[in-house]
Design a protein around this motif. Sequence first.
Motif, PDB file in Angstrom:
ATOM      1  N   GLY A 163       0.808  -1.210   0.000  1.00 25.47           N
ATOM      2  CA  GLY A 163       0.000   0.000   0.000  1.00 25.47           C
ATOM      3  C   GLY A 163       0.842   1.260   0.000  1.00 25.47           C
ATOM      4  N   PHE A 164       1.919   1.275   0.806  1.00 30.91           N
ATOM      5  CA  PHE A 164       2.803   2.439   0.827  1.00 30.91           C
ATOM      6  C   PHE A 164       3.421   2.661  -0.553  1.00 30.91           C
ATOM      7  N   ALA A 165       3.802   1.560  -1.209  1.00 28.35           N
ATOM      8  CA  ALA A 165       4.431   1.671  -2.528  1.00 28.35           C
ATOM      9  C   ALA A 165       3.496   2.348  -3.515  1.00 28.35           C
ATOM     10  N   HIS A 166       2.228   1.984  -3.469  1.00 26.03           N
ATOM     11  CA  HIS A 166       1.252   2.607  -4.364  1.00 26.03           C
ATOM     12  C   HIS A 166       1.161   4.107  -4.093  1.00 26.03           C
ATOM     13  N   GLU A 167       1.098   4.491  -2.812  1.00 26.57           N
ATOM     14  CA  GLU A 167       0.968   5.900  -2.456  1.00 26.57           C
ATOM     15  C   GLU A 167       2.219   6.690  -2.804  1.00 26.57           C
ATOM     16  N   LEU A 168       3.393   6.066  -2.722  1.00 27.20           N
ATOM     17  CA  LEU A 168       4.669   6.761  -2.890  1.00 27.20           C
ATOM     18  C   LEU A 168       5.262   6.617  -4.294  1.00 27.20           C
ATOM     19  N   GLY A 169       4.580   5.934  -5.177  1.00 32.41           N
ATOM     20  CA  GLY A 169       5.096   5.750  -6.523  1.00 32.41           C
ATOM     21  C   GLY A 169       6.294   4.819  -6.580  1.00 32.41           C
ATOM     22  N   LEU A 170       6.293   3.790  -5.750  1.00 36.07           N
ATOM     23  CA  LEU A 170       7.375   2.805  -5.698  1.00 36.07           C
ATOM     24  C   LEU A 170       6.893   1.491  -6.294  1.00 36.07           C
ATOM     25  N   ASP A 171       7.838   0.617  -6.597  1.00 36.23           N
ATOM     26  CA  ASP A 171       7.516  -0.723  -7.095  1.00 36.23           C
ATOM     27  C   ASP A 171       8.055  -1.765  -6.142  1.00 36.23           C
ATOM     28  N   VAL A 172       7.213  -2.726  -5.779  1.00 33.67           N
ATOM     29  CA  VAL A 172       7.671  -3.922  -5.073  1.00 33.67           C
ATOM     30  C   VAL A 172       7.860  -4.989  -6.140  1.00 33.67           C
ATOM     31  N   VAL A 173       9.126  -5.274  -6.474  1.00 30.14           N
ATOM     32  CA  VAL A 173       9.410  -6.145  -7.620  1.00 30.14           C
ATOM     33  C   VAL A 173       9.501  -7.615  -7.228  1.00 30.14           C
TER      34      VAL A 173
END
Length: 358
Positions: A163-173
């Motif tokens: 969820g944090f990744a979505h909000e922060l524009g990050l990718d969990v690869v």
Amino acid sequence: MANTTPDPWRVAMVVPLRGPAGLFAPSCEAVAALAVDEVNARGGILGREVVAEIVDGGDEPWRVAAEVRRRVDTGAVQAVSGWHISSVREALAPVLAGRVPYAYPSLYEGGELRPGVFCCGETPEVQIAPALRWLRDELGVRRWFVVGDDYVWPQVSARAVRGFAHELGLDVVGEAFVTLGAVDRDRLLDRVERAACDGVLMLLVGQDAVEVNREFARRGLDDRLVRFSPLMEENMLLASGPDATANLFVAASYFRSMATTGAMDLLGGYLDKHGPAAPALSSAAESCYEGLHTLAALATRAGTDRLAAWDAVVDGTAWEGPRGTVEFRGRRARQPVHLAVADGVDFDVLTALPSIVP
């Protein structure tokens, strides 16, 4: 003449004496002894002398819960605290809820609201999310591979990270979860090497993280990948070794190297009591210190041993300590959280993380 001295107020301090988190135990025991001295110097808890009894929290969670339940059933302990992992808390809380106060001071995944359970540790939204934002903005780290032990804290925290990744524009690869205490570090880091990541988010406990740190450095991954962990304390750095901690960032409410008044007071008291050869003072140990002071603060505010009264006064209960101001709001402890980078076998504190998460 009858003895009018009240019985001691006994606290079961549940700390791991074995397993991957066993390296925390000496520091936890040592700092608990200091906290007991401090609380007793102020009159104890509800006028009774505090005594801490160590219970092995490194056993199977159901066995830990059975042992603590036996002590509560027989009236041998009046409260429970100590640093232990969330799977142990999940076994203890149903046994203790509504019976005796349980101060859980370890960082954890959040969401614990059972009566009589008072969590004062860091949670992902104030510890992990702001750190990910800082690492994105300052170091350009946007693609993360998550590694964790396979139990509740890493699993739920990893879900929050998505969820944090979505909000922060990050990718969990990628994600990989390993058996607690039995990490196949070669297989794990083979997966990391194949992933298109800038950083590795480590949700590993104690010796598991130590083994991964060593292999990480042996492969030279520390030259090109950032590591970030919400659970990496001073004993783990020592065990990893100074050559295995480059580009390793950690978020926590306490580091031994903090130069605040409260942190320096704790370090001074710890060295005065145990001497320079004492086990390394660490964030895990400081959690035990916080747990005992949480119990004392709640008891003082409630003015009674009735657990319902503790639940009634928890919101607004606050104290000053090594972490700064800790205050319960909405049954959750709010406290400053800092980001540090490993410098050999100690931490260089870089910044205070914002308390408001995007």
